[in-house]
Design a protein around this motif. Structure first.
Motif, mmCIF file in Angstrom:
data_model
loop_
_atom_site.group_PDB
_atom_site.id
_atom_site.type_symbol
_atom_site.label_atom_id
_atom_site.label_comp_id
_atom_site.label_asym_id
_atom_site.label_seq_id
_atom_site.Cartn_x
_atom_site.Cartn_y
_atom_site.Cartn_z
ATOM 1 N N LEU A 60 -15.376 9.234 -9.532
ATOM 2 C CA LEU A 60 -14.456 8.450 -10.359
ATOM 3 C C LEU A 60 -13.930 9.277 -11.528
ATOM 4 N N LEU A 65 -10.334 7.925 -12.735
ATOM 5 C CA LEU A 65 -10.320 6.469 -12.553
ATOM 6 C C LEU A 65 -11.297 5.822 -13.519
ATOM 7 N N ASP A 66 -10.838 5.598 -14.717
ATOM 8 C CA ASP A 66 -11.650 4.891 -15.695
ATOM 9 C C ASP A 66 -11.520 3.402 -15.424
ATOM 10 N N ARG A 67 -12.570 2.819 -14.910
ATOM 11 C CA ARG A 67 -12.535 1.394 -14.600
ATOM 12 C C ARG A 67 -12.392 0.603 -15.892
ATOM 13 N N GLU A 120 -10.447 -8.273 -17.462
ATOM 14 C CA GLU A 120 -10.453 -6.837 -17.712
ATOM 15 C C GLU A 120 -9.699 -6.569 -19.005
ATOM 16 N N ARG A 421 -21.863 -1.111 -7.176
ATOM 17 C CA ARG A 421 -20.500 -0.618 -7.003
ATOM 18 C C ARG A 421 -20.519 0.534 -6.005
ATOM 19 N N THR A 445 -11.011 -2.294 -4.346
ATOM 20 C CA THR A 445 -9.875 -1.721 -5.071
ATOM 21 C C THR A 445 -9.619 -0.336 -4.502
ATOM 22 N N GLN A 454 -13.073 1.506 -4.430
ATOM 23 C CA GLN A 454 -14.238 0.962 -5.129
ATOM 24 C C GLN A 454 -14.512 -0.434 -4.600
ATOM 25 N N ASP A 456 -17.099 -3.801 -5.128
ATOM 26 C CA ASP A 456 -18.139 -4.509 -5.876
ATOM 27 C C ASP A 456 -18.931 -5.375 -4.911
#
Length: 713
Positions: A60, A65-67, A120, A421, A445, A454, A456
């Motif tokens: 990531l 890719l900063d969630r 989010e 995750r 995602t 990703q 969950d």
């Protein structure tokens, strides 16, 4: 007699005191300024972990890719569907803050009395904790406006804010408490303000210089956020102790009638040498953490080595320079404590040491057995030690608002707060086989630009219990292989539980080389210093007993809850995963402070012609005051950390405080003298193969040995 290294350094510093003092101050100021300008670089998520969870985080990070920081708001009502109005209002209020990027439709519990709002946050997730306050205020306002409805918030940003505020308040309180405590103990020990201020001042300047150097080093080796606190803890403890040992010996020699220069030279040759040996031993023990395979411990190792090195160098350089400059003014600001005489010498020891030593040396077998039995009984609970990376809900305590929110959300929506995750990476994330595999999961995602997906996956249980662990194992060993084998994709699981499991697995692999390293280094260093394999082996065995007893107390209090309420804490069912290894290394190093100091004085008396029982008696008595004062300071400093809010800081503080207390009392006052008395002259035997080792003097030139006593050198 040729002076040893510590004596030569001490004499030079005393003769060039201006250069030594000014040089020290310049060093501290320059390093502190440079470090402050550079700033500290913290570890990334992938650097904090190990195994598959770290690989997932690394994918990531590489993809950028900063969630987004996620937040959960649980709305509970007394009646079914009674939450609808509150959900509508809180959703509107949250959107109105301008900090929310996306709000998902609420999840509804089976009994339809709870709804879970998932959102989010907008912007950089690393700064979400600094921007979450408007969301917390919005949720609180809606909660206050509705009777019969409760709102609980938990998430990445709220946890970060809570943690940041807590750490800031706690460590400020710890620093403001530990320093006055140390100063107060030193005032009692020396009875003079100037003598008490010297060790504290040198320890604080050593910590300041180490902070600067560590900040510079963090640009190469990234650090965990609590590393500075660990360094301050160690720096204050060892810095004060080293100065205390040195200063106490110099005061003893002055009280015995020596002139100022001779007293300082003897202190440098004896206590100064013990400080060098102890410091090197501590640093080598800390270096063992580099073998753990975890960056967390590498940072701890670097931090503690730096602060111990600086404190050690300050004790043998600037301290003798200051003592030479002050002379008898070191006793300025004398406090009239009851029972204290100005010229009292500590060479003969106190009444308490004599009261303990007399029966111990008279019946060494009995007291060796009783001392070992006491430590083994304390160590017994450690057999069932369970370790894990404590989640926020356990770190803050069960009555904290964040913990309550986590528990309520977990009960209503198992796996909701902390799902596993899965991170999937492939050459072509849109390839049909991979697309079909991803279709078997609910929350997916996909980032087509970086070919990363990703997923969950909620886990059964509360996120850390046996059900959750079983679900994680099934996900890793069954579900993911069935879905992605043959597709060419990489699939790794991260998340709180996965990170905890992987971290523990790496610790179990890393503790063996760390343990082997520190025991081997301790043995070889003691062998070199005392030319006795018996002393070296005794050092290791006594250290292991202290560590085992500390483990047992930690498990009893924090895992089982025995006496936890007396310490203002509660049982959390596990020990923080990084603590056992950290405590092992730290205690192995710190135990050598007392061990080297006491055994050096015993050997010094033996070198002057005393037989072993008399040497033990003189060595333990003459060091009793210094060891008691040093131990009291360490226990006080560590105990302060035991009062902090974070569970891992409580565990560390209590574990280290108990271990040092046992080490300075049961080990140094009972086990060490009784075991050495049983061994007799065998303590000093040097095997023929090792007789070429250099002979290190432990004090003044020894008196000629009596003809009837034959010693093996």
């Amino acid at each position: 007699m040729r002076r040893n290294l510590a004596a030569r350094i001490g004499v030079w510093s005393a003769h060039h005191r201006t250069a030594a003092i000014v040089g020290w101050l310049l060093f501290v100021v320059l390093t502190a300024v440079a470090g402050g300008a550079a700033g500290m670089v913290e570890m990334t998520d992938s650097e904090q972990g190990a195994g598959d969870s770290a690989r997932a985080q690394k994918i990531l990070e590489d993809a950028g890719l900063d969630r987004p920081a996620g937040e959960l708001v649980l709305v509970s009502a007394d009646a079914a569907e009674g939450w609808r109005t509150a959900v509508t209002e809180v959703t509107t209020a949250l959107r109105g803050t301008g900090e929310v990027k996306k709000v998902q439709p609420p999840l509804v519990s089976e009994d339809r009395r709870e709804a879970l709002v998932r959102l989010e946050m907008a912007g950089d997730p690393t700064t979400a904790g600094d921007r979450v306050q408007p969301l917390l205020d919005a949720v609180r306002e809606v909660d206050d406006d509705h009777r019969g409805v409760e709102l609980h918030q938990f998430g990445d940003a709220s946890a970060d804010k809570w943690l940041g505020d807590l750490l800031s308040d706690d460590f400020q309180r710890a620093e403001l408490t530990a320093i006055p405590l140390a100063l107060g103990i030193l005032l009692v020990a020396f009875g003079a303000v100037v003598a008490a201020l010297l060790p504290v001042s040198l320890a604080l300047t050593a910590c300041l210089a180490a902070f600067g150097l560590l900040s510079l080093a963090s640009h190469q080796l990234h650090l965990f956020q609590t590393t500075y606190s660990v360094m301050f803890l160690m720096g204050l403890a060892v810095g004060v102790d080293y100065c205390l040992f040195y200063l106490r010996r110099e005061r003893d020699e002055r009280a015995a009638g020596r002139d100022a220069e001779t007293a300082l030279r003897i202190a440098a040759a004896t206590s100064g040498r013990a400080v060098l040996i102890s410091g090197v031993t501590v640093m080598l023990a800390m270096a063992g953490m580099f073998l753990s395979g975890l960056m967390l411990f590498e940072g701890f190792a670097l931090a503690t080595i730096l602060v111990v090195l600086i404190a050690m160098l300050g004790s043998v350089t600037v301290l003798p320079a200051l003592l030479s400059w002050l002379g008898d003014r070191v006793d300025a600001g004398r406090i009239p404590l009851p029972g204290r005489r100005r010229t009292r010498s500590h060479r003969g020891g106190g009444a308490f040491a004599g009261a303990v030593l007399t029966p111990v040396l008279a019946r060494p077998k009995l007291f060796a057995a009783l001392g070992a039995l006491a430590l083994l009984v304390l160590a017994a609970p450690a057999v069932g030690m369970k370790t894990e990376q404590l989640g926020m809900e356990k770190q803050f305590g069960s009555d904290a608002a964040l913990s309550v929110a986590h528990q309520r959300i977990t009960e209503a929506f198992p796996g909701g707060p902390e799902p596993a995750r899965v991170v999937v990476r492939a050459k072509d994330i849109t390839a049909p086989p991979i697309r079909d595999a991803l279709a078997g999961f609910d929350t997916v995602t996909v980032d087509r630009a970086h070919h990363v997906a990703q997923i969950d996956v909620p886990l059964a249980g509360n996120g850390s219990d046996a059900r959750s662990r079983k679900a994680l194992t099934e996900l890793r060993e069954e579900r993911l292989p069935e879905a992605f084998d043959g597709t060419g994709a990489e699939a790794y699981v991260t998340g709180s539980l996965a990170e905890s499991v992987d971290f523990n697995d790496q610790l179990q692999r890393g503790i063996v080389p760390v343990f082997a390293f520190i025991t081997a280094v301790t043995f070889l260093l003691m062998l070199f210093c005392f030319r006795s394999y018996v002393i070296a082996l005794t050092s290791i065995v006594l250290n292991l007993l202290s560590v085992a007893a500390a483990y047992g107390v930690m498990v009893a209090v924090f895992q089982h809850g025995w006496g936890a309420s007396l310490l203002g804490t509660e049982a959390v069912g596990a020990i923080q995963s990084w603590l056992p290894l950290f405590v092992l290394v730290v205690l192995f190093g710190l135990s050598m402070d007392y061990h080297v100091f006491v055994v050096s004085r015993i050997r010094e008396a033996w070198d002057r012609g005393a037989d072993t029982p008399a040497a033990i008696d003189e060595g333990v008595r003459s060091t009793a005051g210094a060891v008691t004062g040093a131990a009291a300071i360490m226990v006080a400093v560590f105990a302060v950390f035991g009062t902090l809010s974070m569970q891992d800081m409580k565990q560390m503080g209590v574990g280290l405080a108990v271990a040092v207390l046992l080490d300075a009392t049961v080990v140094r006052m009972v086990l060490l003298p009784s075991v050495m008395a049983l061994l007799g002259e065998r303590n000093w035997r040097t095997p023929r193969l090792l007789r070429r080792l250099p002979v290190l003097e432990h004090g003044e030139p020894p008196a000629p040995a009596p003809k009837e006593r034959v010693r093996s050198r």
